[in-house]
Structure formats: structure tokens, C-alpha cells
Write a protein that holds these residues in place. Structure first.
Motif, PDB file in Angstrom:
ATOM      1  N   HIS A 129      43.647  43.266  36.134  1.00  0.00           N
ATOM      2  CA  HIS A 129      42.271  42.929  36.487  1.00  0.00           C
ATOM      3  C   HIS A 129      41.960  43.484  37.879  1.00  0.00           C
ATOM      4  CE1 HIS A 129      43.564  39.917  33.512  1.00  0.00           C
ATOM      5  NE2 HIS A 129      42.328  40.019  33.060  1.00  0.00           N
ATOM      6  N   TRP A 130      41.319  44.670  37.915  1.00  0.00           N
ATOM      7  CA  TRP A 130      40.941  45.295  39.181  1.00  0.00           C
ATOM      8  C   TRP A 130      39.848  46.314  38.924  1.00  0.00           C
ATOM      9  CZ3 TRP A 130      41.617  50.530  38.887  1.00  0.00           C
ATOM     10  CH2 TRP A 130      42.618  51.019  38.054  1.00  0.00           C
ATOM     11  N   TYR A 131      39.047  46.574  39.976  1.00  0.00           N
ATOM     12  CA  TYR A 131      38.099  47.679  40.016  1.00  0.00           C
ATOM     13  C   TYR A 131      38.462  48.511  41.234  1.00  0.00           C
ATOM     14  CZ  TYR A 131      35.074  44.290  37.455  1.00  0.00           C
ATOM     15  OH  TYR A 131      34.564  43.356  36.585  1.00  0.00           O
ATOM     16  N   GLY A 132      38.310  49.847  41.136  1.00  0.00           N
ATOM     17  CA  GLY A 132      38.673  50.618  42.306  1.00  0.00           C
ATOM     18  C   GLY A 132      38.261  52.070  42.270  1.00  0.00           C
ATOM     19  N   VAL A 169      38.190  50.987  36.249  1.00  0.00           N
ATOM     20  CA  VAL A 169      38.259  49.553  36.043  1.00  0.00           C
ATOM     21  C   VAL A 169      39.379  49.246  35.066  1.00  0.00           C
ATOM     22  CG1 VAL A 169      36.464  49.733  34.263  1.00  0.00           C
ATOM     23  CG2 VAL A 169      36.987  47.510  35.251  1.00  0.00           C
ATOM     24  N   ARG A 170      40.085  48.158  35.328  1.00  0.00           N
ATOM     25  CA  ARG A 170      41.080  47.644  34.391  1.00  0.00           C
ATOM     26  C   ARG A 170      40.722  46.198  34.061  1.00  0.00           C
ATOM     27  NH1 ARG A 170      46.742  48.304  33.102  1.00  0.00           N
ATOM     28  NH2 ARG A 170      47.113  46.834  31.395  1.00  0.00           N
ATOM     29  N   ILE A 171      40.504  45.896  32.787  1.00  0.00           N
ATOM     30  CA  ILE A 171      40.236  44.537  32.324  1.00  0.00           C
ATOM     31  C   ILE A 171      41.184  44.267  31.169  1.00  0.00           C
ATOM     32  CG2 ILE A 171      38.551  42.912  31.383  1.00  0.00           C
ATOM     33  CD1 ILE A 171      36.354  44.700  32.572  1.00  0.00           C
ATOM     34  N   GLY A 172      42.167  43.434  31.398  1.00  0.00           N
ATOM     35  CA  GLY A 172      43.161  43.163  30.371  1.00  0.00           C
ATOM     36  C   GLY A 172      43.924  44.418  30.015  1.00  0.00           C
ATOM     37  N   GLY A 173      43.911  44.779  28.743  1.00  0.00           N
ATOM     38  CA  GLY A 173      44.652  45.953  28.302  1.00  0.00           C
ATOM     39  C   GLY A 173      43.854  47.229  28.286  1.00  0.00           C
ATOM     40  N   VAL A 174      42.634  47.212  28.828  1.00  0.00           N
ATOM     41  CA  VAL A 174      41.750  48.372  28.765  1.00  0.00           C
ATOM     42  C   VAL A 174      41.512  48.932  30.164  1.00  0.00           C
ATOM     43  CG1 VAL A 174      39.460  49.199  28.132  1.00  0.00           C
ATOM     44  CG2 VAL A 174      40.604  47.491  26.703  1.00  0.00           C
ATOM     45  N   THR A 175      41.694  50.220  30.326  1.00  0.00           N
ATOM     46  CA  THR A 175      41.349  50.927  31.558  1.00  0.00           C
ATOM     47  C   THR A 175      40.275  51.950  31.226  1.00  0.00           C
ATOM     48  OG1 THR A 175      43.601  50.679  32.405  1.00  0.00           O
ATOM     49  CG2 THR A 175      42.203  52.306  33.477  1.00  0.00           C
ATOM     50  N   ALA A 176      39.216  51.998  32.059  1.00  0.00           N
ATOM     51  CA  ALA A 176      38.111  52.915  31.791  1.00  0.00           C
ATOM     52  C   ALA A 176      37.666  53.572  33.088  1.00  0.00           C
ATOM     53  CB  ALA A 176      36.928  52.179  31.161  1.00  0.00           C
ATOM     54  N   GLU A 177      37.161  54.786  32.973  1.00  0.00           N
ATOM     55  CA  GLU A 177      36.579  55.486  34.108  1.00  0.00           C
ATOM     56  C   GLU A 177      35.066  55.288  34.068  1.00  0.00           C
ATOM     57  OE1 GLU A 177      35.945  60.075  35.321  1.00  0.00           O
ATOM     58  OE2 GLU A 177      38.072  59.446  35.195  1.00  0.00           O
ATOM     59  N   LEU A 178      34.498  54.792  35.181  1.00  0.00           N
ATOM     60  CA  LEU A 178      33.064  54.525  35.258  1.00  0.00           C
ATOM     61  C   LEU A 178      32.279  55.730  35.734  1.00  0.00           C
ATOM     62  CD1 LEU A 178      33.163  50.973  36.904  1.00  0.00           C
ATOM     63  CD2 LEU A 178      33.066  51.541  34.471  1.00  0.00           C
ATOM     64  N   ARG A 182      29.279  50.430  38.750  1.00  0.00           N
ATOM     65  CA  ARG A 182      28.812  49.070  39.034  1.00  0.00           C
ATOM     66  C   ARG A 182      29.177  48.209  37.828  1.00  0.00           C
ATOM     67  NH1 ARG A 182      23.471  47.122  42.029  1.00  0.00           N
ATOM     68  NH2 ARG A 182      23.499  44.908  41.479  1.00  0.00           N
ATOM     69  N   LEU A 183      29.777  47.047  38.095  1.00  0.00           N
ATOM     70  CA  LEU A 183      30.267  46.233  36.995  1.00  0.00           C
ATOM     71  C   LEU A 183      30.150  44.750  37.349  1.00  0.00           C
ATOM     72  CD1 LEU A 183      31.437  47.060  34.222  1.00  0.00           C
ATOM     73  CD2 LEU A 183      33.704  46.601  35.160  1.00  0.00           C
ATOM     74  N   ASP A 184      29.925  43.940  36.328  1.00  0.00           N
ATOM     75  CA  ASP A 184      29.860  42.489  36.444  1.00  0.00           C
ATOM     76  C   ASP A 184      31.153  41.958  37.077  1.00  0.00           C
ATOM     77  OD1 ASP A 184      29.803  39.710  35.941  1.00  0.00           O
ATOM     78  OD2 ASP A 184      28.716  39.980  34.064  1.00  0.00           O
ATOM     79  N   GLY A 185      30.992  41.094  38.087  1.00  0.00           N
ATOM     80  CA  GLY A 185      32.160  40.585  38.800  1.00  0.00           C
ATOM     81  C   GLY A 185      32.928  39.504  38.083  1.00  0.00           C
ATOM     82  N   ARG A 186      32.396  38.998  36.948  1.00  0.00           N
ATOM     83  CA  ARG A 186      33.093  37.889  36.292  1.00  0.00           C
ATOM     84  C   ARG A 186      34.479  38.290  35.792  1.00  0.00           C
ATOM     85  NH1 ARG A 186      29.191  36.292  31.577  1.00  0.00           N
ATOM     86  NH2 ARG A 186      27.697  37.290  32.982  1.00  0.00           N
ATOM     87  N   TYR A 187      34.684  39.580  35.534  1.00  0.00           N
ATOM     88  CA  TYR A 187      35.982  40.013  35.021  1.00  0.00           C
ATOM     89  C   TYR A 187      37.062  40.008  36.100  1.00  0.00           C
ATOM     90  CZ  TYR A 187      32.750  41.460  31.414  1.00  0.00           C
ATOM     91  OH  TYR A 187      31.759  41.470  30.471  1.00  0.00           O
ATOM     92  N   LEU A 188      36.645  39.817  37.339  1.00  0.00           N
ATOM     93  CA  LEU A 188      37.589  39.603  38.446  1.00  0.00           C
ATOM     94  C   LEU A 188      37.464  38.172  38.947  1.00  0.00           C
ATOM     95  CD1 LEU A 188      37.412  42.921  40.506  1.00  0.00           C
ATOM     96  CD2 LEU A 188      38.868  42.325  38.563  1.00  0.00           C
ATOM     97  N   GLU A 217      38.574  32.478  35.981  1.00  0.00           N
ATOM     98  CA  GLU A 217      38.255  32.044  34.627  1.00  0.00           C
ATOM     99  C   GLU A 217      38.531  33.123  33.589  1.00  0.00           C
ATOM    100  OE1 GLU A 217      36.408  29.148  37.256  1.00  0.00           O
ATOM    101  OE2 GLU A 217      36.491  31.331  37.279  1.00  0.00           O
ATOM    102  N   VAL A 218      38.512  34.390  33.992  1.00  0.00           N
ATOM    103  CA  VAL A 218      38.843  35.491  33.087  1.00  0.00           C
ATOM    104  C   VAL A 218      40.294  35.918  33.254  1.00  0.00           C
ATOM    105  CG1 VAL A 218      38.372  37.906  32.514  1.00  0.00           C
ATOM    106  CG2 VAL A 218      36.475  36.332  32.930  1.00  0.00           C
ATOM    107  N   ALA A 219      40.703  36.177  34.477  1.00  0.00           N
ATOM    108  CA  ALA A 219      42.047  36.719  34.720  1.00  0.00           C
ATOM    109  C   ALA A 219      43.135  35.663  34.616  1.00  0.00           C
ATOM    110  CB  ALA A 219      42.098  37.377  36.100  1.00  0.00           C
ATOM    111  N   THR A 220      42.774  34.383  34.801  1.00  0.00           N
ATOM    112  CA  THR A 220      43.682  33.240  34.897  1.00  0.00           C
ATOM    113  C   THR A 220      44.535  33.355  36.170  1.00  0.00           C
ATOM    114  OG1 THR A 220      45.604  34.077  33.652  1.00  0.00           O
ATOM    115  CG2 THR A 220      43.779  33.150  32.380  1.00  0.00           C
TER     116      THR A 220
END
Length: 495
Positions: free
Chosen positions: A380-383, A395-404, A451-457, A460-463
Motif C-alpha cells: 500500500h503506497w503511492y509514489g 501506485v500499489r494497492i494490495g496485489g496490484v501495481t499500476a502506472e498513473l 492523483r488518487l483517492d487517499g482511502r487506499y492508504l 481501514e484498507v491496509a490494516t
């Protein structure tokens, strides 16, 4: 930005990821320490003269001989602790869940100086240890867990020799709380004619609560306070939630106060907290022999969290830590900034500082290549990464990494910016705690690459038990960081 007076009920005294506070006083001086999990150096310690303004004076566990590296598991490492002063010596007892040798006791004459090598308590398996001394000099260890090689578990207590870590008599169960989930974090106090045992119950989430009981002897039997839980924000609409894990201190004027952890959730239901668990302050009154929390007693103007570091000093600023590694393994200070490298130890290879505000802007200026992230854990990171002449927003959210997005790197210095800003929400359910904006500086100023929603960091999402960190690392094998800047951008409401 405005830094107005605020109520201690709504603003932390130590903001950002500083959970599980424990406090003691020596004369006019107050000392406050925290858990730190996988980050090294561990257990940051602060000093204050007024209980509301705090300055970090060290990290208690600053040698690997004190804090075994457990291989990088997020939310491992240093858990809840107790800081006390007895007979001219400071004692800090804690749990390193990476270390199987039992609870850890270190001591110091000067809390800002070197702390001792650890004494282990091998018979006490579990978390959240506490030390308390009686008038006869006996030292009592109280903790959450079990006794090694036995079936005894729960909230436990034993008389110990803190210089050796050995039990002086068999352990026994004490008060187990009022029946809420996750009874833990015991602190025992000798106050007046009674021994008081305070617990955290309800879990460290929305049901978090403080409960207390008293007895005539350390081992009990304990009488539960008829007003239990004595402090909680559960089932309320208050802007501060998860209140619990408290520790009491008698003030220099003979009054009482408590530090406790809490969070500041934001966004649409169920809301999201992103800074981790922070440290708050309440006054305490004694009514009919029981503590009554007054969370509105203290008003103060929060300290400015702005900082700039060009890394030309001879020593690390105390804010810099590394997840599952050491700052010295990741970077070396030079005449013109910081030389970053891949430590090759299986860690994320990041030098990190805590995010301490709900809205902020941070910039990292590299000589050429480099990596800059806002981080919860490896999943769980953005960078932003500058490497091979290209800057990528990822961005990395769980098992998915994507280029924005991406852009060619400018010639010469590379300035990367990460910001927490008000969310752009198309509807209620899209309203998160913030938006994170990732930008690259070009000829015409900073240009947004993502630009991405901050809830994924958020927790409550990352635990887990930590909070957002800002991390810098090498882009490739090596990079040079010339300067790092952090500025809070939120306006605090008037009290």
C-alpha cells in the motif's frame, strides 16, 4: 496556514503515527514514549515541561542489539510499552514480537542518552508489559499474554527482579476487565490506599475503551469501577475516535492527567484514518476514589510541523527511521546531500519520516534519479520514481501495481512533490479522507502525473498498526537526495 488554539479533545499533542503512549514525570519534566513496530530506530521518546508541547529527544532502541530485526513483516517489531522512573533510573519495558526471548527491559540515567543493553523476561510471553513498584521496593510486572510453558493466560502479574528479568514468585491472573474484546495494555499504579489496574478494552478500533479496577493488594481481588468504561468515544459522532490505551501521570502541581491514543477518521462512512494512532491528552479528576477523564481541560496551540533537511549535519535528525532496515544501511550523509543506495537486505530500502498532518505538501529534490513515496507498507503506497531518464507515478494497492502517468526527467536536478489535498468526489461514496497528488517540477512549475483517492492508504484498507510515512530511496542502484521539505497545509479551527 493558521495554527490557532485547539482543544486537546480534538487535536493530538503528538501527531502522526505515535501510538501506545506511556508517560512518567521527574520533577518538572515529563517524558513520553511510544511503540514503533517495524521502524528502526525504535520507541521514540519526547520531553515536555507543560504536557502539551513536546520535543523528541531520542529513540530508546537505537541499536540492533536492543531491537532484533524480524525480517520485514509489517506491523511487527515494537509493541506497547511502559516508561517509568524509579530510584534515579528510567526503566522502559516493551515487547519485540520479532524476538522470542520475552519482554525487554532497558534502563538509562538520562532518557536522551544511551539506553542499556536489554534484560529479557523469558517467562512472560505476550505483549504490553508494565512495571510498578510498591512502597516496600517490590517490582511487579503486569502484562497481556501467558506464562511460558504453562496454561496460564490473560492479564497476568508476577513479582520480578528487573535487573535480571527473573520471576521472584509464580505468576498469577489479576483483573480481566469488564468483558469487552481484546483486554490488554495493563498499567498498575499505587495511588493513596489502593492499587489501581487500568486496561484497554474493546480493541484498538472504534470500540476502544479505558477501564479500571482497584484493590488493596497488587494481586487483588480487584473491584471494578462502577462507571466502567471510564473513557471511550465508541458509538459517538465525535471527530476523534478509537480512544484508549491510556497511561496516568501525576503533575508537578499535584493534579492528574492521562495520555491516550486515538485517531482522526475522515471521509464517507465508515470513514478512514490515515495518520495512524496519535497521542492525545486529558485531565483526570478523582471522584469517590475513581479516575474521571476531562478531555477538554487542556487547550493549546499546536507546534508547527514544518521541516527542511539538507542532510549536511553530522547526525541523523531523530525523525528519520527505516522499515526493517537501518538508516545507515540505506543512506550516507555527504557534503552535498544524502547518498541513497539499495541496502540489499530485503527491506523496502526507504528512509522514512512520519506524516503528521491531515493536509500537507512534501518535496524531495534529487541530483538525478531517486524514489519518493507515501507509504503504509509494501502492498500500500503511492509514489514517484526517476530512473533512466523517466519519471513515473505509480501506485500499489494490495496485489496490484499500476502506472498513473510518466514524463521525461528534466536535465539536472529532479524535484518530486507529493501532496495531500481535499478530495474530488463525484458522489458521497467517493468521498475519501483526501486525495494524494503526485507531481514533477518542470519549466512551468509542478505538473501532476497522478492523483488518487487517499482511502487506499488508510488503516481501514491496509490494516495494521502503523500510519502514513514519507519515504525516500534510490532510483536504481544509487541516488543523491539534495533536500527534503515538508509543510502542513491545513487550517486548524479555533477552539
Amino acid at each position: 496556514m493558521s495554527r490557532n488554539a485547539v482543544s486537546g479533545a480534538e487535536h493530538p499533542i503528538v501527531s502522526g503515527f505515535h501510538p501506545d503512549p506511556t508517560i512518567c514525570r521527574v520533577g518538572e519534566d515529563y517524558y513520553l514514549a511510544h511503540s514503533s513496530f517495524e521502524y528502526f530506530p525504535g520507541a521514540p521518546i519526547f520531553h515536555s515541561r507543560d504536557l502539551v508541547h513536546w520535543k523528541q529527544i531520542g529513540n530508546i532502541l537505537d541499536r540492533r542489539s536492543q531491537f532484533v530485526n524480524g525480517g520485514g513483516t509489517p506491523s511487527g517489531g515494537i509493541y506497547g510499552s511502559t516508561l517509568r522512573h524509579h530510584d534515579g533510573l528510567f526503566y522502559f519495558i516493551t515487547t519485540n514480537v520479532y524476538d522470542s526471548r520475552g519482554q525487554i527491559i532497558v534502563t538509562a540515567e538520562d532518557p536522551s542518552g544511551d539506553w542499556s543493553e536489554p534484560v529479557f523476561v523469558p517467562e512472560a510471553a505476550g505483549i504490553d508489559p508494565d512495571l510498578c513498584w510498591g512502597d516496600d521496593g517490590e517490582c511487579y510486572l503486569t502484562w497481556t499474554g501467558r506464562v511460558a510453558d504453562t496454561d496460564l493466560d490473560g492479564i497476568l502479574q508476577a513479582r520480578i527482579d528487573p535487573t535480571t528479568g527473573k520471576f521472584k514468585a509464580p505468576a498469577y491472573r489479576v483483573w480481566q476487565g469488564i468483558g469487552l474484546a481484546a483486554n490488554e495494555a495493563p498499567h498498575m499504579y499505587r495511588i493513596g490506599d489502593h492499587w489501581y489496574l487500568m486496561l484497554a478494552e474493546g480493541g484498538t478500533e472504534r470500540g476502544h475503551s479505558v477501564t479500571v479496577a482497584r484493590a488493596d493488594r497488587p494481586e487483588g481481588p480487584y473491584e471494578s469501577c462502577p462507571a466502567n468504561p471510564v473513557f471511550s468515544h465508541r458509538s459517538s459522532a465525535l471527530p476523534v475516535q478509537n480512544t484508549g490505551h491510556a497511561d496516568l501521570v501525576e503533575t508537578a502541581s499535584g493534579e492528574w492527567a492521562a495520555v491516550y491514543l486515538a485517531v482522526r477518521p475522515r471521509g464517507f462512512t465508515p470513514q478512514f484514518h490515515v495518520l495512524g494512532r496519535e497521542t492525545f491528552l486529558a485531565g483526570v479528576d478523582w471522584v469517590d476514589g475513581w479516575p474521571v477523564f476531562d478531555e477538554h481541560r487542556y487547550g493549546f496551540t499546536p507546534d508547527d510541523t514544518t521541516f527542511t533537511d539538507d542532510f549536511t549535519s553530522d547526525a541523523w535528525d531523530l525523525r528519520w527511521v527505516a522499515p526493517s532496515s537501518e538508516p545507515d544501511a540505506i543512506a550516507a550523509r555527504g557534503d552535498d546531500g544524502l547518498d541513497l543506495r539499495d541496502p540489499g537486505d530485503g527491506s523496502p530500502g526507504l528512509l522514512c519520516a512520519r506524516v503528521c498532518d491531515l493536509r500537507w505538501t512534501a518535496e524531495a529534490e534529487f541530483a538525478d534519479s531517486g524514489r519518493f513515496v507515501v507509504w503504509i507498507d509494501e502492498r500500500h503506497w503511492y509514489g514517484l520514481t526517476c530512473e533512466n531518464g523517466v519519471v513515473r507515478a505509480e501506485v500499489r494497492i494490495g496485489g496490484v501495481t499500476a502506472e498513473l502517468g510518466s514524463a521525461p526527467a528534466p536535465e539536472g536536478a529532479v524535484a518530486l512533490r507529493i501532496e495531500s489535498v481535499e478530495p474530488q468526489a463525484a458522489n458521497m461514496t467517493a468521498y475519501g479522507p483526501d486525495d494524494i497528488v503526485l507531481s514533477l517540477k518542470g519549466d512551468n512549475g509542478f505538473a501532476t502525473l497522478g492523483r488518487l483517492d487517499g482511502r487506499y492508504l488508510s488503516t481501514e484498507v491496509a490494516t495494521g498498526f502503523t500510519g502514513r510515512m514519507l519515504g525516500v530511496g534510490a532510483g536504481g542502484d544509487a541516488s543523491r537526495l539534495r533536500e527534503f521539505r515538508y509543510v502542513p497545509t491545513e487550517s486548524l479551527p479555533a477552539e
